[in-house]
Scaffold this motif. Structure first.
Motif, short mmCIF file in Angstrom:
data_model
loop_
_atom_site.label_atom_id
_atom_site.label_comp_id
_atom_site.label_asym_id
_atom_site.label_seq_id
_atom_site.Cartn_x
_atom_site.Cartn_y
_atom_site.Cartn_z
N GLY A 60 0.85 -1.19 0.00
CA GLY A 60 0.00 0.00 0.00
C GLY A 60 0.88 1.24 0.00
N ARG A 101 2.33 -17.01 10.48
CA ARG A 101 2.48 -17.70 9.18
C ARG A 101 3.92 -17.62 8.70
NH1 ARG A 101 -1.46 -14.97 5.41
NH2 ARG A 101 -0.76 -16.49 3.89
N SER A 156 3.47 1.37 13.09
CA SER A 156 3.60 2.73 13.61
C SER A 156 3.48 2.77 15.11
CB SER A 156 2.48 3.61 13.04
OG SER A 156 2.52 3.62 11.65
N HIS A 195 10.74 1.34 11.27
CA HIS A 195 9.62 2.23 11.00
C HIS A 195 10.03 3.36 10.04
CE1 HIS A 195 6.49 5.31 12.53
NE2 HIS A 195 5.97 4.56 11.59
N ASN A 224 6.55 8.53 5.67
CA ASN A 224 5.79 8.70 4.44
C ASN A 224 6.00 10.11 3.86
OD1 ASN A 224 3.75 8.63 2.51
ND2 ASN A 224 2.06 8.60 3.96
N ILE A 234 -1.34 10.26 5.86
CA ILE A 234 -1.06 9.01 6.58
C ILE A 234 -2.17 7.99 6.29
CG2 ILE A 234 -0.92 7.98 8.90
CD1 ILE A 234 0.27 10.70 9.84
N THR A 236 -5.33 4.54 9.56
CA THR A 236 -4.05 4.31 10.24
C THR A 236 -3.92 5.24 11.44
OG1 THR A 236 -3.10 3.60 8.14
CG2 THR A 236 -1.54 4.21 9.87
N1 LIG Z 1 0.57 5.62 6.12
C1 LIG Z 1 1.61 6.12 6.76
O1 LIG Z 1 1.89 7.34 6.69
C2 LIG Z 1 2.50 5.23 7.57
C3 LIG Z 1 3.76 5.71 7.99
C4 LIG Z 1 4.62 4.85 8.68
C5 LIG Z 1 4.21 3.56 8.96
N2 LIG Z 1 2.98 3.12 8.56
C6 LIG Z 1 2.61 1.74 8.87
O2 LIG Z 1 2.84 0.95 7.71
C7 LIG Z 1 1.90 -0.15 7.68
C8 LIG Z 1 1.13 -0.10 6.38
O3 LIG Z 1 0.45 1.13 6.31
P1 LIG Z 1 -0.04 1.73 4.92
O4 LIG Z 1 -0.36 3.15 5.18
O5 LIG Z 1 0.89 1.35 3.84
O6 LIG Z 1 -1.41 0.93 4.74
P2 LIG Z 1 -2.23 0.66 3.38
O7 LIG Z 1 -3.63 0.43 3.81
O8 LIG Z 1 -1.94 1.72 2.38
O9 LIG Z 1 -1.59 -0.69 2.82
C9 LIG Z 1 -1.65 -1.92 3.49
C10 LIG Z 1 -1.51 -2.99 2.42
O10 LIG Z 1 -1.32 -4.25 3.07
C11 LIG Z 1 -2.00 -5.23 2.30
N3 LIG Z 1 -2.22 -6.41 3.15
C12 LIG Z 1 -3.07 -6.52 4.19
N4 LIG Z 1 -2.95 -7.77 4.75
C13 LIG Z 1 -1.99 -8.41 4.04
C14 LIG Z 1 -1.40 -9.71 4.12
N5 LIG Z 1 -1.77 -10.58 5.06
N6 LIG Z 1 -0.45 -10.05 3.22
C15 LIG Z 1 -0.05 -9.17 2.28
N7 LIG Z 1 -0.57 -7.92 2.16
C16 LIG Z 1 -1.52 -7.55 3.03
C17 LIG Z 1 -3.27 -4.55 1.83
O11 LIG Z 1 -3.79 -5.18 0.68
C18 LIG Z 1 -2.75 -3.13 1.54
O12 LIG Z 1 -2.34 -2.99 0.19
C19 LIG Z 1 1.03 0.03 8.93
O13 LIG Z 1 1.56 -0.74 9.96
C20 LIG Z 1 1.17 1.53 9.24
O14 LIG Z 1 0.95 1.83 10.58
C21 LIG Z 1 2.12 3.92 7.86
#
Ligand SMILES: NC(=O)c1ccc[n+]([C@@H]2O[C@H](COP(=O)([O-])OP(=O)(O)OC[C@H]3O[C@@H](n4cnc5c(N)ncnc54)[C@H](O)[C@@H]3O)[C@@H](O)[C@H]2O)c1
Length: 310
Positions: A37, A128, A145, A166, A169, A262, A266
């Motif tokens: 994502g 898994r 996060s 970590h 973005n 973000i 999230t």
């Molecule tokens: N968005 C931000 O600004 C930000 C910044 C730093 C850290 N994070 C962290 O990064 C992680 C992802 O956040 P994001 O914003 O990219 O979320 P997102 O919703 O954009 O993407 C998550 C992706 O994970 C995939 N997914 C879910 N379960 C899965 C599985 N079992 N196997 C494979 N793929 C799977 C989904 O299909 C989706 O594409 C979270 O832990 C979030 O807290 C986010």
């Protein structure tokens, strides 16, 4: 016909130069990124741009296709801004493989999990992963996060090899990476992560204790929640709150635009983790934030949050 997305076969390497494997700057030979994502795509793009092979794993073919186009568009954007040579862009694209099957990751020596910020989803995934026959030295990293790393480490049989990594973005742009060892993470894993972040990714690592929110989100999220409460109570509009913080405090982005970047789902999940850890009422997501998540108004990723994105 083979679905080009569902293949894990390496792209032909006959036209590519041998990839750098200098363990001093890139202490990993092959990296897996799970979840493509907002964050996973940026992480995959950033690592592939260094020439290290990356295999990306997503839930299903549709999500994989969306992730793949984000990664490739990101690489092309870097090339068009001259931060990546056309040759490096081509090599990076060739170093990427795509799968929906976790067992295709067993040859990787670093796995970075970047799936949704939902503890049970991450716990299930780490269980898994632990069942797979990875090499002895594999490191399982989480881009969470806010979820304490120990909660993921202890569902595996190798907690000394589980660590928080970590990123911020947008990953290709942001220089910081928080490294979060749990109480059971080995010194060797921390050293290798620091080397990877500094040497291979050219980013700056900071180390934080394994407490929800680590450094940045423990400070940032309460501020974002207060901004949501201001809009909720009618103190000011989202546009005025954002303009006030941009123009009055020289922040590059207002708090509600940042929450939209973000992803409001999230932000709400991080807030829940903070509340769970520290028990402070102020960490609870305000009702407006919850309702926007219910309505799928998640910010940039769905086209509307506190602001509209076309
Ligand atoms: N968005 C931000 O600004 C930000 C910044 C730093 C850290 N994070 C962290 O990064 C992680 C992802 O956040 P994001 O914003 O990219 O979320 P997102 O919703 O954009 O993407 C998550 C992706 O994970 C995939 N997914 C879910 N379960 C899965 C599985 N079992 N196997 C494979 N793929 C799977 C989904 O299909 C989706 O594409 C979270 O832990 C979030 O807290 C986010």
């Amino acid at each position: 016909m083979t679905d080009p997305l569902h293949t894990t076969e390496r792209l032909p390497v006959t036209t590519a130069e041998p990839l750098p494997t200098n363990r001093d700057i890139a202490p990993f030979e092959h990296v897996a990124v799970i979840g493509c994502g907002i964050m996973g795509s940026g992480i995959a793009q950033t690592i592939a741009a260094t020439g290290v092979p990356v295999t990306v794993c997503e839930l299903d073919l549709d999500a994989l296709a969306r992730g793949k186009s984000r990664v490739l568009a990101g690489l092309d954007r870097s090339a068009s801004k001259n931060s990546l040579t056309p040759d490096a862009d081509r090599k990076a694209q060739q170093s990427l493989t795509w799968t929906t099957d976790l067992s295709d990751l067993v040859h990787c020596d670093l796995v970075i999990e970047a799936v949704a910020e939902i503890e049970q989803v991450k716990v299930d995934l780490f269980r898994r992963l632990d069942a797979l026959p990875f090499g002895e030295g594999v490191i399982l990293a989480t881009n969470t996060s806010s979820i304490p790393v120990i909660k993921l480490a202890t569902v595996t049989s190798r907690p000394e090899r589980v660590i928080g990594l970590h990123f911020f973005n947008p990953v290709p742009v942001m220089e910081l990476v928080e490294i979060i060892p749990s109480l059971l993470t080995s010194h060797d894993a921390v050293t290798r992560m620091r080397k990877f972040v500094e040497g291979a990714l050219n980013k700056t690592p900071v180390t934080a204790q394994d407490k929800a929110g680590f450094i940045v989100n423990a400070l940032l999220i309460p501020y974002l929640l207060d901004a949501v409460r201001m809009v909720e109570s009618g103190t000011a509009t989202a546009a005025d709150v954002d303009n006030a913080m941009r123009l009055g405090c020289a922040h590059p982005m207002g708090p509600l635009a940042l929450a939209d970047l973000i992803g409001l789902d999230t932000v709400a999940s991080i807030a829940e983790s903070l509340h769970h850890e520290f028990g402070k009422q102020d960490h609870l997501p305000p009702p407006l934030l919850r309702r926007m998540v219910d309505a799928d108004l998640l910010g940039r990723k769905t086209g509307q949050g506190f602001h509209r994105y076309d």
